[in-house]
Scaffold this motif. Structure first.
Motif, mmCIF file in Angstrom:
data_model
loop_
_atom_site.group_PDB
_atom_site.id
_atom_site.type_symbol
_atom_site.label_atom_id
_atom_site.label_comp_id
_atom_site.label_asym_id
_atom_site.label_seq_id
_atom_site.Cartn_x
_atom_site.Cartn_y
_atom_site.Cartn_z
ATOM 1 N N GLU A 1 0.830 -1.210 0.000
ATOM 2 C CA GLU A 1 0.000 0.000 0.000
ATOM 3 C C GLU A 1 0.866 1.264 0.000
ATOM 4 O O GLU A 1 0.575 2.237 -0.704
ATOM 5 C CB GLU A 1 -0.920 -0.014 1.220
ATOM 6 N N ARG B 1 2.443 1.978 -3.413
ATOM 7 C CA ARG B 1 1.483 2.600 -4.343
ATOM 8 C C ARG B 1 1.297 4.077 -4.013
ATOM 9 O O ARG B 1 1.349 4.929 -4.921
ATOM 10 C CB ARG B 1 0.148 1.867 -4.264
ATOM 11 N N THR C 1 -8.673 8.515 -4.146
ATOM 12 C CA THR C 1 -10.028 8.242 -3.648
ATOM 13 C C THR C 1 -11.039 8.878 -4.599
ATOM 14 O O THR C 1 -11.511 9.995 -4.362
ATOM 15 C CB THR C 1 -10.210 8.813 -2.225
ATOM 16 N N ASP D 1 -14.965 -0.999 -0.470
ATOM 17 C CA ASP D 1 -14.375 -0.910 -1.814
ATOM 18 C C ASP D 1 -15.021 0.217 -2.614
ATOM 19 O O ASP D 1 -14.343 0.961 -3.342
ATOM 20 C CB ASP D 1 -14.551 -2.232 -2.563
ATOM 21 N N TYR D 2 -16.310 0.323 -2.461
ATOM 22 C CA TYR D 2 -17.063 1.349 -3.204
ATOM 23 C C TYR D 2 -16.627 2.754 -2.782
ATOM 24 O O TYR D 2 -16.365 3.617 -3.636
ATOM 25 C CB TYR D 2 -18.558 1.136 -2.943
ATOM 26 N N ARG E 1 -13.893 3.725 -1.256
ATOM 27 C CA ARG E 1 -12.466 4.003 -1.450
ATOM 28 C C ARG E 1 -12.103 4.123 -2.928
ATOM 29 O O ARG E 1 -11.320 4.987 -3.312
ATOM 30 C CB ARG E 1 -11.622 2.895 -0.809
ATOM 31 N N ASN E 2 -12.674 3.234 -3.736
ATOM 32 C CA ASN E 2 -12.203 3.100 -5.120
ATOM 33 C C ASN E 2 -13.249 3.448 -6.168
ATOM 34 O O ASN E 2 -12.968 3.365 -7.370
ATOM 35 C CB ASN E 2 -11.705 1.671 -5.357
ATOM 36 N N SER F 1 -15.091 -0.163 -9.214
ATOM 37 C CA SER F 1 -14.295 -1.229 -8.592
ATOM 38 C C SER F 1 -15.140 -2.440 -8.224
ATOM 39 O O SER F 1 -14.608 -3.522 -7.975
ATOM 40 C CB SER F 1 -13.598 -0.707 -7.332
#
Length: 777
Positions: free
Chosen positions: A562, A565, A598, A672-673, A675-676, A680
């Motif tokens: 992480e 990235r 984000t 996930d939704y 954050r990305n 995603s």
């Protein structure tokens, strides 16, 4: 009282803690020759200069004196009778009305009686059960039989409420008179009895004869009787009478233990209501489950859940019950392992604690042994019991580990309320070095127990950490035995060390050379020919794990992948704005960076507000951020997302009807939704959103339990179950459902809260498979 472990208040600490060196317990932990283990134990005892303690005759014969009936006594039993102190309550009671009976008798009766009638109140066959529930850990069948023969019974062997009350009163009066008579017979002309005789009388009264508790109560009793303390083997009648009074008043606890229990009650009574409510029960069960056999904990849980709310008196009675049940079980366990001399060796002691669901590390065992000032070569039952209580004081952890757990909990307890957001639990575990490899998540699944709740307490966090610690130890053993010659019986060659470490965590292979060079110089110098026994292998793993943990802490809790990235994205923006000299990003560049990291901050006001809040905490006077501050912002942003998810957990269960074991999977998709971004989400995510909670809960849970045994990831397991039989959508239909979801978001705006995501999920569920097929046509 320490920050963690109210059990520290139940037993007095015996002597100071003396740090000792790492003992050689490789053969105990990983198997090996029995003679070698015996030699190592002897060497350890000799090297520390410890003498074997003398044991009293009572201690020497401890486990042998326990009757078969006592060993079998594992049904719920609140130990410790209080018939001496509720005499006035009995006299004021109406025998035909159980509601007027003393509390302990009323509670016991309700668990065994025929609730439809006070005439047909209880059967003769349940009288002994009622006595046990009323506080008699040992029930004397011959006394019961004599009293029952004189009672008026109804057809079918029923007793009325008044006859039942009369039976209990007569039984308790008979036991008390028998004990007083036995005291006089044992005392004889000396008019005193020995401590061994006192223990027998205490057992007759129905209490667990714990020596340290009895001695403390005896000393108090001597003061009340205004008699000098002549020692444990010169107990007079007046001291004995005061002793029985104190014993019954306190349910068998000493004054110090009662004070400890009161503090424990305050700890678990989180709303200060004066009672422990059902929702406050789980932390107590976690606490009592430490170093206890699952049968004991399961039976106690059944009784506690039946109780509902508990006041201080009932809490104390149940804690007394737990100690009595645990004492009975450990007696039987000790007898299975003890030698003809009625002692056990250190290796057997470790095995016994495994039976009590505790994988014990050598350094933890020896720290407790030192603290209790016990011998190191052999342990009698009293020694075993002392070690057991010492381990419960520290929740089964070494003092160093306990401090780290406390520090971690306080770090993630963001509002200082003694609670941890459930969605922050994985990060807290990673902060301690767990979940950094591929093995822990496969072994420990805390979600069925805590995944449907917003917060967990200190005691529950300790249990989760203990479960992960034991899973890590098991993984170490398995990896060592898989690679080391002869199934782990021989040392591990240096040439196979990295292959073994890779089974635990690939990152360990990068650190192991430096660890060996700095902490195991002789091994490094003999590199080609060096070998590692299990304890040495465990040392290497522990140091590698500490390095991986320290890197994570230095990176604000982000893993190496992480951080790589985030650092790459930050460096790219730094190069774009030509500000590499200052190594800070100005506000305009930060806005572009956060849109990449984000994506939802563009579409969701709630996500944008959380990010603004995080930036305001960490930005400098010019609104700029360097890389360390950027990582802090991202960590704060992640923490706020986790808080939002945890607070929304009850709504997920209530509004979508999702079983507890699947609530966390729903929140994973939302995570996930947020954050990305919506892109995603996969087709499998859409299938899970559409079907979670739609199957019969019992069928869902059964299938999940079966799949989880063979699948490492809980989320993958849930997906597999949905694919098996609970999901009406095909993957093509799920893809079209995602398109519908994206259109809905464009029309209504992004879902930045759990409540909004629940509303989206409800709308998706209104779409039928036929409508999805029709959309394609």
């Amino acid at each position: 009282m320490t920050q963690f472990g109210a059990s520290t208040l139940l037993e007095p600490r015996i002597g100071p803690v003396s740090p000792i060196g790492r003992s050689d317990m490789s053969s105990v932990m990983a198997g090996g020759d029995a003679e070698a283990k015996k030699a190592k134990n002897t060497m350890l005892s000799d090297s520390l200069g410890l003498r074997k303690k003398k044991r009293s005759p009572r201690e020497a014969k401890g486990p042998a004196r326990m009757s078969a009936r006592g060993r079998e006594m594992l049904m719920p039993v609140p130990a410790g009778i209080v018939f001496a102190t509720d005499k006035e309550a009995k006299q004021a009671a109406k025998p035909e009305d159980p509601e007027t009976w003393p509390e302990r008798l009323r509670t016991a009766a309700l668990q065994v009686c025929h609730k439809l009638s006070t005439t047909q109140f209880v059967t003769l066959t349940r009288l002994e059960d009622m006595l046990k529930l009323a506080g008699h850990s040992t029930v004397w069948s011959e006394v019961v039989g004599k009293i029952v023969s004189r009672l008026p019974s109804l057809a079918g062997g029923w007793l009325s409420a008044s006859a039942t009350f009369s039976f209990v009163c007569e039984y308790e009066e008979k036991i008390m008179s028998d004990v007083q008579r036995e005291f006089k017979l044992a005392a004889g002309e000396s008019e005193t009895i020995s401590f061994t005789t006192l223990e027998d009388l205490v057992d007759r009264l129905g209490y667990t004869p714990l020596p340290h508790s009895l001695i403390a109560i005896l000393q108090e009793a001597a003061d009340i009787a205004a008699e000098p303390w002549l020692g444990r083997d010169a107990i007079s009648l007046s001291t004995f009478e005061a002793f029985v009074q104190l014993l019954t008043e306190r349910d068998g606890f000493s004054q110090a233990e009662v004070a400890g229990l009161d503090r424990a009650f305050t700890r678990f009574d989180r709303d200060d209501s004066g009672t422990i409510d059902p929702e406050e029960l789980q932390p107590i069960l976690c606490w009592l489950g430490c170093c206890a056999h699952e049968n004991v904990t399961a039976q106690l849980e059944e009784v506690m859940r039946a109780e509902g709310s508990m006041d201080r008196a009932r809490f104390r009675t149940l804690l007394r019950q737990h100690r009595a049940l645990q004492y009975a079980h450990t007696h039987a366990l000790f007898e299975r392992y003890c030698s003809p001399e009625l002692t056990v060796a250190p290796a057997d002691l470790v095995r016994m604690f495994k039976k009590l669901r505790l994988s014990l590390l050598p350094e933890t065992l020896w720290e407790v042994v030192e603290e209790c000032e016990l011998p190191h070569d052999a342990f009698g039952f009293t020694d075993f019991w002392s070690v057991l209580q010492g381990l419960r004081q520290r929740e089964g952890f070494h003092s160093r580990e306990l401090k780290e757990i406390g520090d971690t909990f306080r770090r993630f307890d963001r509002y200082g309320k003694g609670e941890l957001f459930t969605r922050s639990l994985p990060n807290a575990l990673r902060w301690m070095g767990h979940l950094l490899g591929q093995h822990s998540t496969a072994r420990v699944d805390w979600k069925p127990e805590y995944g449907g709740r917003a917060r967990i307490t200190q005691a529950e966090f300790l249990k989760v950490v203990r479960d992960h610690t034991e899973a890590d130890i098991l993984s170490l053993r398995e990896a060592f035995r898989q690679v080391a010659p002869e199934g782990g019986a021989c040392p591990l060659p240096m040439s196979k060390l990295k292959a073994t470490l890779e089974k635990l965590n690939k990152a360990y292979t990068q650190d192991c050379d430096d660890v060996i060079r700095k902490t195991m110089v002789q091994k490094w110098l003999r590199k080609a020919n060096a070998t590692f026994d299990f304890e040495e292998f465990r040392h290497v793993v522990a140091r590698c794990r500490e390095r991986a943990r320290d890197r994570l802490r230095a990176n604000q809790g982000f893993t190496d992948a992480e951080v790589t990235r985030l650092r790459k994205l930050f460096s790219q923006k730094l190069a774009d704005c030509d500000n590499t000299a200052k190594e800070t990003l100005p506000p305009a560049a930060l806005i572009e960076l956060f849109k990449i990291v984000t994506p939802m901050v563009e579409k969701s006001p709630e996500a944008r507000n959380m990010l603004k809040k995080a930036i305001n905490i960490h930005e400098d006077d010019h609104g700029s951020l360097d890389l360390p501050a950027f990582l802090k912002v991202m960590r704060t942003f992640e923490d706020l997302i986790e808080e939002e998810q945890s607070v929304g957990t009850p709504m997920v269960k209530q509004e979508l009807g999702i079983p507890v074991v699947q609530v966390d999977d729903f929140l994973d998709i939302f995570s996930d939704y947020i954050r990305n971004g919506p892109q995603s989400l996969t087709a499998q995510d859409m299938r899970m959103l559409y079907s979670l909670g739609k199957g019969a809960p019992s069928r869902v849970s059964t299938a999940l339990n079966k799949v989880r045994k063979s699948v490492n990831s809980t989320r993958v397991a849930n997906a597999a179950v949905n694919a098996m039989q609970f999901n009406p959508l095909t993957y093509d239909q799920a893809s079209r459902l995602k398109e519908h979801f994206l259109r809905m978001q464009d029309q209504k705006g992004a879902a930045g809260t759990v409540q909004q995501f629940i509303a989206f999920t409800k709308a998706l569920r209104d779409v039928t498979p036929e409508q999805l097929d029709h959309a394609v046509a």
